[in-house]
Scaffold this active site. Structure first.
Site, PDB file in Angstrom:
ATOM      1  N   LYS A  78      -2.953  27.163  17.893  1.00  0.00           N
ATOM      2  CA  LYS A  78      -1.641  26.548  18.110  1.00  0.00           C
ATOM      3  C   LYS A  78      -1.620  25.851  19.473  1.00  0.00           C
ATOM      4  CE  LYS A  78       3.232  28.053  18.227  1.00  0.00           C
ATOM      5  NZ  LYS A  78       4.136  29.220  18.048  1.00  0.00           N
ATOM      6  N   SER A 153       7.711  28.642  14.607  1.00  0.00           N
ATOM      7  CA  SER A 153       7.220  27.440  15.232  1.00  0.00           C
ATOM      8  C   SER A 153       5.737  27.171  14.980  1.00  0.00           C
ATOM      9  CB  SER A 153       7.451  27.528  16.748  1.00  0.00           C
ATOM     10  OG  SER A 153       6.749  28.639  17.291  1.00  0.00           O
ATOM     11  N   SER A 177       7.711  33.453  14.738  1.00  0.00           N
ATOM     12  CA  SER A 177       6.961  32.199  14.571  1.00  0.00           C
ATOM     13  C   SER A 177       5.592  32.304  13.927  1.00  0.00           C
ATOM     14  CB  SER A 177       6.801  31.506  15.918  1.00  0.00           C
ATOM     15  OG  SER A 177       7.974  30.821  16.215  1.00  0.00           O
TER      16      SER A 177
HETATM   17  N1  GLN Z   1      12.464  30.651  15.237  1.00  0.00           N
HETATM   18  C1  GLN Z   1      12.605  31.421  16.422  1.00  0.00           C
HETATM   19  C2  GLN Z   1      13.149  30.583  17.539  1.00  0.00           C
HETATM   20  O1  GLN Z   1      13.450  29.480  17.294  1.00  0.00           O
HETATM   21  C3  GLN Z   1      11.310  32.065  16.775  1.00  0.00           C
HETATM   22  C4  GLN Z   1      10.426  31.217  17.605  1.00  0.00           C
HETATM   23  C5  GLN Z   1       9.135  31.894  17.944  1.00  0.00           C
HETATM   24  O2  GLN Z   1       8.835  32.978  17.470  1.00  0.00           O
HETATM   25  N2  GLN Z   1       8.408  31.265  18.821  1.00  0.00           N
HETATM   26  O3  GLN Z   1      13.277  31.031  18.637  1.00  0.00           O
END
Ligand code: GLN
Length: 476
Positions: A78, A153, A177
């Site tokens: 990532k 994400s 994420s």
């Molecule tokens: N969807 C969650 C957020 O927007 C989790 C993001 C993540 O785990 N990096 O914060």
């Protein structure tokens, strides 16, 4: 001969051993798949020549009998993980043309075992998002339906595995994420216990929540990657010194599990009927095998998301203050003095969601509101942790769906951040309390879109969690 769609490293290693395939052929195959699937937008950089050269090195090591445990594993990382002399941008314009000066510990450990890194994967800007629509590189598309989001994400990381563009990915999970995109893409996603894997070299979003975790087809590969990445690291003082268990060990036969399932996950109207049904069926199956599964009420459920969003935005506002246009990354050409340099560089460099979270986080940390929001949220975090710990005294696993819906359409939720945040309802608890959690595939909806099943275990009980997940995922 066409190369098969490998689902695990053990399949690849047995084909490498019998000469059916070489690492070089594998890499060429994945590079071709990446090329053919450019429309998915899963990768932001592909290290073609380097991966080919590395494959030849690994082939030689295999021939000499000196190859590491990950020989044959072609991985993507990532775009928040540093890899020396390679670009890293966290999906953001603010890090345009930035090059890593060192390698993240987790990445170094997989390289040391002869994994081949094929490229850097698209993600939401600074890992903020649930749909991969907040990336400076544009949205990623779900391979099950390219009009739909892959989740976020770590969207590029999940799609790359789903579509067979690499065998596995390293993502990060601050509030879901790794697990949520894994669920939307029909693959396995593991978030380890907070502090199990070093965060050194991970671009921070919310430091007391961030975890690096693998996305794979098989639980077996997730276990292997965790075993290799986990453990003490002198560069991260928050990483645990607890010994790393043998996560790849065979599950004990016949052990009966005490499972608590989140009542809302199978009863709430807010969860798609087909997801409730698949979760029910999974629970029935578990009961038929002699495990117990009881409903659990979580009285603090409505406070989990606000707690998560208050604390993570506060941490983000602090972490992201280093991107000031002075030291590195984007610097506005329109600046006329120091203040306008900060303001313009940050306004031009950060996208709308990141700006929203910096503003929210700065607000909850401001002198007049600190106690009302930040301190309060810390206290509620503690209550949620204590309640969750008490559940782990009664249950080996707490299970639920991963998400209330299957993958939604690109653009469907972009104008309504609250709706987007609600998509995280089941995943954020594990990050708020710091326990490990895994998402495994649990069938599909009527349209063929993947559904995920989530299991959480007590902190540092990854060995039990992975053993149970292997059985449930039909691996053993
Ligand atoms: N969807 C969650 C957020 O927007 C989790 C993001 C993540 O785990 N990096 O914060």
């Amino acid at each position: 001969m066409p190369i098969r769609f490998y689902q695990s490293l053990s399949q690849i290693q047995s084909d490498l051993a019998s000469g059916v395939v070489t690492c070089r052929q594998l890499v060429d195959h994945y590079l071709q798949r990446i090329d053919e699937n450019g429309h998915l937008n899963a990768f932001v950089a592909v290290y073609a020549e380097e991966a080919r050269a590395q494959a030849e090195v690994v082939d030689q090591k295999l021939a000499a009998g000196t190859a590491g445990r990950l020989a044959g594993m072609v991985l993507g990382i990532k775009d928040v993980l540093c890899y020396k002399d390679h670009g890293v941008q966290a999906g953001s314009r603010i890090l345009d043309s930035f090059v890593s000066q060192f390698t993240a510990t987790a990445v170094q450990r997989v390289l040391d075992e002869d994994a081949i890194i094929i490229g850097r994967q698209n993600c939401d800007e600074f890992a903020m998002g649930s749909s991969n629509e907040n990336s400076a590189f544009g949205p990623v598309r779900n391979a099950a339906d390219p009009d739909r989001v892959p989740g976020g994400s770590s969207g590029g990381s999940a799609v790359a595995v789903q579509a067979g563009l690499c065998l596995a990915s390293l993502g990060t999970d601050t509030g879901g994420s790794v697990r949520q995109p894994a669920a939307f893409c029909g693959v396995v996603g593991l978030k380890p216990t907070y502090g199990r894997v070093s965060r050194w070299g991970l671009i921070a979003y919310a430091s007391s929540f961030d975890c690096i975790g693998p996305i794979t087809h098989s639980v077996e590969d997730a276990a292997l990657l965790l075993e290799i990445m986990a453990g003490p690291d002198e560069f991260d003082s928050t990483v645990s010194r607890q010994p790393v268990a043998e996560y790849t060990g065979q599950p004990a036969d016949g052990r009966k599990l005490r499972i608590g399932y989140l009542r809302e996950g199978v009863e709430s109207e807010g969860v798609d009927p087909v997801i409730r049904q698949r979760t029910q069926e999974r629970l029935e199956g578990l009961r038929a095998e002699g495990h117990t599964a009881e409903p659990v009420d979580f009285p603090l459920l409505q406070y989990i998301l606000p707690t998560y969003y208050i604390l993570t935005t506060a941490e983000a506002s602090s972490n992201l203050s280093r991107f000031d246009g002075v030291r590195y990354g984007h610097r506005s050409p329109a600046a006329t003095d120091l203040e306008s340099l900060y303001k313009k560089s940050r306004t031009e460099g950060f996208g709308p969601e990141v700006r929203r979270r910096i503003v929210l986080g700065t607000f909850v940390l401001s002198a007049s509101y600190y106690d009302a929001y930040y301190t309060k949220a810390q206290q509620v975090r503690r209550l949620i942790k204590e309640f969750t710990d008490s559940l782990f005294e009664k249950y080996d696993l707490i299970v639920s769906p991963v998400t209330p819906t299957t993958a939604f359409r690109i653009g469907e939720k972009t104008s309504d951040p609250l709706q987007m945040y609600l998509a995280d309802i089941f995943t954020v608890q594990a990050n708020v309390v710091g326990c490990p959690a895994i998402s495994i595939p649990n069938g599909t909806d009527e349209a063929g879109l993947p559904i995920g099943f989530q299991m959480m275990a007590a902190p540092f009980r990854e060995a039990d969690l992975l053993a149970a997940a292997r059985l449930m995922n039909g691996e053993s």
